[in-house]
Design a protein around this motif. Sequence first.
Motif, PDB file in Angstrom:
ATOM      1  N   ILE A 132      26.636  48.065  31.657  1.00 26.12           N
ATOM      2  CA  ILE A 132      27.871  48.771  31.320  1.00 26.12           C
ATOM      3  C   ILE A 132      28.028  48.976  29.810  1.00 26.12           C
ATOM      4  CG2 ILE A 132      29.045  47.968  33.393  1.00 26.12           C
ATOM      5  CD1 ILE A 132      30.649  46.069  31.519  1.00 26.12           C
ATOM      6  N   LYS A 133      27.165  48.308  29.033  1.00 30.43           N
ATOM      7  CA  LYS A 133      27.151  48.567  27.587  1.00 30.43           C
ATOM      8  C   LYS A 133      25.712  48.508  27.123  1.00 30.43           C
ATOM      9  CE  LYS A 133      29.087  47.261  23.100  1.00 30.43           C
ATOM     10  NZ  LYS A 133      30.047  46.401  22.364  1.00 30.43           N
ATOM     11  N   GLU A 134      25.274  49.554  26.440  1.00 29.04           N
ATOM     12  CA  GLU A 134      23.886  49.635  25.999  1.00 29.04           C
ATOM     13  C   GLU A 134      23.629  48.720  24.810  1.00 29.04           C
ATOM     14  OE1 GLU A 134      22.896  53.779  25.491  1.00 29.04           O
ATOM     15  OE2 GLU A 134      23.605  54.291  27.510  1.00 29.04           O
ATOM     16  N   GLY A 135      22.352  48.579  24.459  1.00 28.97           N
ATOM     17  CA  GLY A 135      21.922  47.605  23.477  1.00 28.97           C
ATOM     18  C   GLY A 135      22.703  47.602  22.174  1.00 28.97           C
ATOM     19  N   TYR A 136      23.091  46.420  21.750  1.00 31.25           N
ATOM     20  CA  TYR A 136      23.781  46.224  20.467  1.00 31.25           C
ATOM     21  C   TYR A 136      23.376  44.864  19.924  1.00 31.25           C
ATOM     22  CZ  TYR A 136      27.246  43.488  23.188  1.00 31.25           C
ATOM     23  OH  TYR A 136      27.863  42.586  24.006  1.00 31.25           O
ATOM     24  N   PRO A 137      23.547  44.615  18.623  1.00 29.56           N
ATOM     25  CA  PRO A 137      23.042  43.374  18.027  1.00 29.56           C
ATOM     26  C   PRO A 137      23.571  42.115  18.721  1.00 29.56           C
ATOM     27  CG  PRO A 137      23.579  44.929  16.304  1.00 29.56           C
ATOM     28  CD  PRO A 137      24.080  45.532  17.591  1.00 29.56           C
ATOM     29  N   ASP A 138      22.656  41.228  19.001  1.00 31.93           N
ATOM     30  CA  ASP A 138      22.971  39.921  19.592  1.00 31.93           C
ATOM     31  C   ASP A 138      23.497  39.032  18.485  1.00 31.93           C
ATOM     32  OD1 ASP A 138      22.931  37.332  20.546  1.00 31.93           O
ATOM     33  OD2 ASP A 138      20.927  37.470  21.418  1.00 31.93           O
ATOM     34  N   SER A 153      16.762  37.144  10.335  1.00 30.45           N
ATOM     35  CA  SER A 153      17.513  38.334  10.706  1.00 30.45           C
ATOM     36  C   SER A 153      18.737  38.463   9.812  1.00 30.45           C
ATOM     37  CB  SER A 153      17.939  38.255  12.171  1.00 30.45           C
ATOM     38  OG  SER A 153      18.488  39.473  12.606  1.00 30.45           O
ATOM     39  N   ASN A 154      19.173  39.686   9.597  1.00 35.84           N
ATOM     40  CA  ASN A 154      20.372  39.890   8.787  1.00 35.84           C
ATOM     41  C   ASN A 154      21.214  41.015   9.367  1.00 35.84           C
ATOM     42  OD1 ASN A 154      19.679  42.534   7.306  1.00 35.84           O
ATOM     43  ND2 ASN A 154      17.887  41.259   6.869  1.00 35.84           N
ATOM     44  N   LEU A 155      22.455  41.084   8.941  1.00 31.95           N
ATOM     45  CA  LEU A 155      23.402  42.050   9.493  1.00 31.95           C
ATOM     46  C   LEU A 155      22.961  43.489   9.289  1.00 31.95           C
ATOM     47  CD1 LEU A 155      26.761  40.349   8.443  1.00 31.95           C
ATOM     48  CD2 LEU A 155      25.886  40.623  10.771  1.00 31.95           C
ATOM     49  N   ASP A 156      22.290  43.760   8.178  1.00 36.13           N
ATOM     50  CA  ASP A 156      21.855  45.123   7.885  1.00 36.13           C
ATOM     51  C   ASP A 156      20.636  45.535   8.707  1.00 36.13           C
ATOM     52  OD1 ASP A 156      23.853  45.498   5.996  1.00 36.13           O
ATOM     53  OD2 ASP A 156      22.634  44.627   4.393  1.00 36.13           O
ATOM     54  N   ALA A 157      19.853  44.554   9.144  1.00 40.75           N
ATOM     55  CA  ALA A 157      18.661  44.846   9.936  1.00 40.75           C
ATOM     56  C   ALA A 157      18.484  43.770  11.011  1.00 40.75           C
ATOM     57  CB  ALA A 157      17.438  44.917   9.033  1.00 40.75           C
TER      58      ALA A 157
END
Length: 231
Positions: A132-138, A153-157
């Motif tokens: 119901i919601k497509e891929g987004y940052p975990d 990992s970082n917020l920008d990438a």
Amino acid sequence: MVRTKAQISKEDQSPKLTRSGKNAVNKKKNTSSSKSKTYDEDVQKTVADSKPQFFDHWLMKSEPDSRFEKGVDMKFSIDDLVKEANSTACWDGVRNYEARNLLRDQMKKNQKAFFYHSNCKQPGIVGIVKIIKEGYPDYTQFDRTDAHFDASSNLDAPKWYMVDVKFVRKTKRLIGLQELKKLHLDHAKSSPKGVLHNLSLFTRSRLSVQPLTKEQFEFILKLEDQDKENN
């Protein structure tokens, strides 16, 4: 939308959803050397970066039995999903590049997936969910208190992604691992090969999120109306 946890299965690195208020993910104990770990990550990246085949049906694994990690119960069965607000939860904690790419790039809204109980006495397909919601940052990758925090990992990438899933229904019966394995082997030996000859559950078993063709999904779904003893 209420979001719950997901973690990687002790048996097969499967992401699991849990009922607690904060997302957390359990990992296998790492008994390999740092060199081996680097090699494994490089292999994952190579596979993930290869030209993708596109799918529109899925199988997603989750642990139905209690297992505690850092004091938190990692259990999340299909019944637990039903109990969530709107019978909806996020699928976080995936730390495999190939599975990550499927979540990020291929899973689309309203596509269906089998809910698979893993790492239990009777593993197998127990229900159907839809994206119901497509891929987004975990967001667990940014949480230093989470078992799947990733300092690289970082917020920008962001490196890791998740989707949201919603309960659709339970299957009429358990479509078990051994039943599917027998069919897979039979289809692999037949000429021409059957639709399950390359079923990801066996050819890509380490993936916690596994792609299915439409034909595979429909074939497996029909099994719920058949006596498993006849398969």
